[in-house]
Scaffold this motif. Structure first.
Motif, PDB file in Angstrom:
ATOM      1  N   GLU A  94      11.950   2.591  -7.839  1.00 48.00           N
ATOM      2  CA  GLU A  94      11.059   3.349  -8.715  1.00 48.00           C
ATOM      3  C   GLU A  94       9.594   3.065  -8.374  1.00 48.00           C
ATOM      4  OE1 GLU A  94      10.367   4.253 -13.464  1.00 48.00           O
ATOM      5  OE2 GLU A  94      11.815   2.737 -12.863  1.00 48.00           O
ATOM      6  N   THR A  95       9.303   1.806  -8.078  1.00 50.45           N
ATOM      7  CA  THR A  95       7.945   1.431  -7.692  1.00 50.45           C
ATOM      8  C   THR A  95       7.564   2.098  -6.385  1.00 50.45           C
ATOM      9  OG1 THR A  95       8.206  -0.697  -8.815  1.00 50.45           O
ATOM     10  CG2 THR A  95       6.414  -0.530  -7.222  1.00 50.45           C
ATOM     11  N   LEU A  96       8.459   2.054  -5.423  1.00 49.48           N
ATOM     12  CA  LEU A  96       8.204   2.678  -4.129  1.00 49.48           C
ATOM     13  C   LEU A  96       7.994   4.183  -4.278  1.00 49.48           C
ATOM     14  CD1 LEU A  96       7.976   2.456  -1.075  1.00 49.48           C
ATOM     15  CD2 LEU A  96      10.458   2.658  -0.953  1.00 49.48           C
ATOM     16  N   ALA A  97       8.791   4.834  -5.116  1.00 45.93           N
ATOM     17  CA  ALA A  97       8.636   6.271  -5.335  1.00 45.93           C
ATOM     18  C   ALA A  97       7.278   6.590  -5.937  1.00 45.93           C
ATOM     19  CB  ALA A  97       9.768   6.782  -6.237  1.00 45.93           C
ATOM     20  N   ALA A  98       6.799   5.776  -6.869  1.00 47.89           N
ATOM     21  CA  ALA A  98       5.500   5.998  -7.480  1.00 47.89           C
ATOM     22  C   ALA A  98       4.387   5.806  -6.465  1.00 47.89           C
ATOM     23  CB  ALA A  98       5.304   5.046  -8.664  1.00 47.89           C
ATOM     24  N   ILE A  99       4.492   4.799  -5.638  1.00 49.11           N
ATOM     25  CA  ILE A  99       3.481   4.559  -4.600  1.00 49.11           C
ATOM     26  C   ILE A  99       3.480   5.694  -3.591  1.00 49.11           C
ATOM     27  CG2 ILE A  99       2.822   3.050  -2.680  1.00 49.11           C
ATOM     28  CD1 ILE A  99       3.904   0.695  -4.411  1.00 49.11           C
ATOM     29  N   ASP A 100       4.662   6.091  -3.157  1.00 51.29           N
ATOM     30  CA  ASP A 100       4.792   7.172  -2.192  1.00 51.29           C
ATOM     31  C   ASP A 100       4.217   8.483  -2.752  1.00 51.29           C
ATOM     32  OD1 ASP A 100       5.747   8.204   0.362  1.00 51.29           O
ATOM     33  OD2 ASP A 100       7.243   9.283  -0.836  1.00 51.29           O
ATOM     34  N   ALA A 101       4.502   8.775  -4.014  1.00 50.75           N
ATOM     35  CA  ALA A 101       3.973   9.997  -4.637  1.00 50.75           C
ATOM     36  C   ALA A 101       2.448   9.974  -4.669  1.00 50.75           C
ATOM     37  CB  ALA A 101       4.540  10.156  -6.044  1.00 50.75           C
ATOM     38  N   PHE A 102       1.870   8.823  -4.956  1.00 45.54           N
ATOM     39  CA  PHE A 102       0.423   8.712  -4.991  1.00 45.54           C
ATOM     40  C   PHE A 102      -0.169   8.896  -3.597  1.00 45.54           C
ATOM     41  CE2 PHE A 102      -3.475   6.224  -4.585  1.00 45.54           C
ATOM     42  CZ  PHE A 102      -4.253   6.821  -5.555  1.00 45.54           C
ATOM     43  N   LEU A 103       0.416   8.247  -2.614  1.00 45.67           N
ATOM     44  CA  LEU A 103      -0.127   8.312  -1.253  1.00 45.67           C
ATOM     45  C   LEU A 103       0.033   9.680  -0.616  1.00 45.67           C
ATOM     46  CD1 LEU A 103       1.008   4.841   0.131  1.00 45.67           C
ATOM     47  CD2 LEU A 103      -1.275   5.529  -0.633  1.00 45.67           C
ATOM     48  N   THR A 104       1.022  10.428  -1.022  1.00 42.66           N
ATOM     49  CA  THR A 104       1.227  11.746  -0.410  1.00 42.66           C
ATOM     50  C   THR A 104       0.592  12.873  -1.215  1.00 42.66           C
ATOM     51  OG1 THR A 104       3.403  11.950  -1.453  1.00 42.66           O
ATOM     52  CG2 THR A 104       3.335  11.053   0.764  1.00 42.66           C
ATOM     53  N   SER A 105      -0.048  12.539  -2.328  1.00 42.59           N
ATOM     54  CA  SER A 105      -0.670  13.604  -3.136  1.00 42.59           C
ATOM     55  C   SER A 105      -2.061  13.935  -2.626  1.00 42.59           C
ATOM     56  CB  SER A 105      -0.756  13.192  -4.600  1.00 42.59           C
ATOM     57  OG  SER A 105      -1.604  12.084  -4.778  1.00 42.59           O
TER      58      SER A 105
END
Length: 48
Positions: free
Chosen positions: A37-48
Motif C-alpha cells: 500500500e505504501t509503495l502504491a501511494a509513492i508510485d501514484a505520487f511519482l507518476t502523477s
C-alpha cells in the motif's frame, strides 16, 4: 500514524505540491506494516 495530523497540515501548507495520503495501516512505519500500500501511494505520487 507516521506523523500527527498537525504535522501533515503544516507540510501541506508549506509544500505547494505536497499531497496527503491516508493508508489503511497503523504504526510509525507504514513501509513495514503495509509495504504494498505504501509503495502504491509513492508510485501514484511519482507518476502523477
Amino acid at each position: 500514524m507516521a506523523s500527527p495530523p498537525e504535522v501533515g497540515n503544516y507540510l501541506l501548507h508549506h509544500l505547494p505540491q505536497g499531497e496527503r495520503v491516508t493508508l489503511g495501516t497503523s504504526g510509525h512505519c507504514p513501509h513495514l506494516t503495509a509495504p504494498l500500500e505504501t509503495l502504491a501511494a509513492i508510485d501514484a505520487f511519482l507518476t502523477s
